[in-house]
Write a protein that holds these residues in place. Sequence first.
Motif, PDB file in Angstrom:
ATOM      1  N   LEU A   9      11.049 -45.026  -1.591  1.00 34.26           N
ATOM      2  CA  LEU A   9      11.221 -45.368  -3.004  1.00 34.26           C
ATOM      3  C   LEU A   9      12.347 -46.389  -3.182  1.00 34.26           C
ATOM      4  O   LEU A   9      13.479 -46.140  -2.781  1.00 34.26           O
ATOM      5  N   GLY A  10      12.001 -47.546  -3.755  1.00 37.30           N
ATOM      6  CA  GLY A  10      13.031 -48.507  -4.116  1.00 37.30           C
ATOM      7  C   GLY A  10      13.409 -49.505  -3.043  1.00 37.30           C
ATOM      8  O   GLY A  10      14.451 -50.160  -3.153  1.00 37.30           O
ATOM      9  N   TRP A  11      12.584 -49.659  -2.012  1.00 39.01           N
ATOM     10  CA  TRP A  11      12.849 -50.672  -0.967  1.00 39.01           C
ATOM     11  C   TRP A  11      11.593 -51.522  -0.854  1.00 39.01           C
ATOM     12  O   TRP A  11      10.668 -51.191  -0.137  1.00 39.01           O
ATOM     13  N   LYS A  12      11.577 -52.646  -1.558  1.00 41.83           N
ATOM     14  CA  LYS A  12      10.358 -53.442  -1.658  1.00 41.83           C
ATOM     15  C   LYS A  12      10.245 -54.481  -0.548  1.00 41.83           C
ATOM     16  O   LYS A  12       9.316 -54.447   0.253  1.00 41.83           O
ATOM     17  N   GLU A  13      11.180 -55.438  -0.500  1.00 41.67           N
ATOM     18  CA  GLU A  13      11.101 -56.507   0.494  1.00 41.67           C
ATOM     19  C   GLU A  13      11.832 -56.111   1.771  1.00 41.67           C
ATOM     20  O   GLU A  13      12.826 -55.380   1.738  1.00 41.67           O
ATOM     21  N   ASN A  14      11.335 -56.607   2.896  1.00 42.28           N
ATOM     22  CA  ASN A  14      12.001 -56.392   4.171  1.00 42.28           C
ATOM     23  C   ASN A  14      13.414 -56.970   4.118  1.00 42.28           C
ATOM     24  O   ASN A  14      13.624 -58.090   3.654  1.00 42.28           O
ATOM     25  N   SER A  15      14.390 -56.209   4.576  1.00 43.23           N
ATOM     26  CA  SER A  15      15.779 -56.644   4.566  1.00 43.23           C
ATOM     27  C   SER A  15      16.509 -55.991   5.721  1.00 43.23           C
ATOM     28  O   SER A  15      15.980 -55.108   6.403  1.00 43.23           O
ATOM     29  N   ASP A  16      17.756 -56.439   5.959  1.00 48.37           N
ATOM     30  CA  ASP A  16      18.526 -55.911   7.087  1.00 48.37           C
ATOM     31  C   ASP A  16      18.746 -54.407   6.979  1.00 48.37           C
ATOM     32  O   ASP A  16      18.846 -53.710   7.993  1.00 48.37           O
ATOM     33  N   ALA A  17      18.859 -53.907   5.764  1.00 49.78           N
ATOM     34  CA  ALA A  17      19.089 -52.484   5.522  1.00 49.78           C
ATOM     35  C   ALA A  17      18.519 -52.132   4.157  1.00 49.78           C
ATOM     36  O   ALA A  17      18.286 -53.007   3.325  1.00 49.78           O
ATOM     37  N   PRO A  18      18.291 -50.851   3.896  1.00 52.54           N
ATOM     38  CA  PRO A  18      17.774 -50.465   2.581  1.00 52.54           C
ATOM     39  C   PRO A  18      18.751 -50.844   1.473  1.00 52.54           C
ATOM     40  O   PRO A  18      19.971 -50.817   1.678  1.00 52.54           O
ATOM     41  N   PRO A  19      18.243 -51.179   0.295  1.00 46.30           N
ATOM     42  CA  PRO A  19      19.125 -51.503  -0.830  1.00 46.30           C
ATOM     43  C   PRO A  19      19.745 -50.235  -1.407  1.00 46.30           C
ATOM     44  O   PRO A  19      19.270 -49.123  -1.149  1.00 46.30           O
ATOM     45  N   PRO A  20      20.817 -50.379  -2.188  1.00 43.11           N
ATOM     46  CA  PRO A  20      21.377 -49.211  -2.884  1.00 43.11           C
ATOM     47  C   PRO A  20      20.302 -48.531  -3.733  1.00 43.11           C
ATOM     48  O   PRO A  20      19.474 -49.198  -4.344  1.00 43.11           O
TER      49      PRO A  20
END
Length: 330
Positions: free
Chosen positions: A89-100
Amino acid sequence: MKAVVHEGKAGFEGLEYTEFLEIQPKVGEVVVKLKTAGLNHRDLFVLNRHQPTDPPLIIGSDGAGVIASVGEGVTTVNVGDEVIINPGLGWKENSDAPPPGFEIVGLPFHGTFAEAVVLPAENVEPKPEYLTWEEAGVLSLAALTAYRALFTRGKVKPGMKVLIPGIGSGVATFLLQFAKAVGTTVYVTSRSEEKCKKALELGADKAIDSNDDWNEALGGEKMDLVIECVGAATFNKSLDQLRPGGTLVTFGASAGDDVQINIRSFFYGQFNLLGSTMGSTEEYKEMLQFIQEHQIKPVVDQMYPLSQFDQGFDRLKAAAQLGKIGFYIG
């Protein structure tokens, strides 16, 4: 509706199969009538994180079913659609780490061990047609974890040598299938002769006893990539199997989380050590495309009626499974 609810007591003692008020969808949400659900190690950890003084919680992160109703503004799915649940829940785009604010279905929000679950519409995807309900219900969390660890973090490529310690888990069986699908040589370990045999049937190039001397058992071969989920019990043995400049990706610590390493050996080895957890919606969709392209199916260990959830938990706690444990619901 019937659900497995954690309430009032710490740990497993707080779990009960009971009646729970069905929740209605809000704007942008959908109700999924569940056919099956999957059990994960995370569900064991949740029993300790969710406190006896907290409000009652339906646990469970994995599931598949049919859209029963949709909230206002939902246009991406329709009532009657067969869907699989993305538990992130709440992590849409691939990134280095999950967003807050990133969370996983089943804590702090109600999960999938129930006859129905309410989710944001963006957290359901069409069920792959070639998967049975049993396979679809146990897929998501483990397969997404394996996909990010192997591809996004591990940068796996054809021809690599990959080591997967502890082949019994659901994630490990996905790692094996994914790594073989892209043309790597895969080595696995397990204390169980039966699990080693099954891993060879799934395509492993070599399976060794976890209690043996790994250097000797592997004939001195060193790995380009090790995907480590066991933790303290195998971590240094895993590091010792890396070639100079090799990469170790870790995402679990089921056998202990306190590890001491020889830092001098580590930096002289030019090793890469990477952490990984779950994955984004972008990676989830890539994973679904990948498994459909290669017709990869989860290894289903055992399925139980949801009312017999305790049997599934007992099997998981005993590490008796090879692959995924799941529950029949609808």
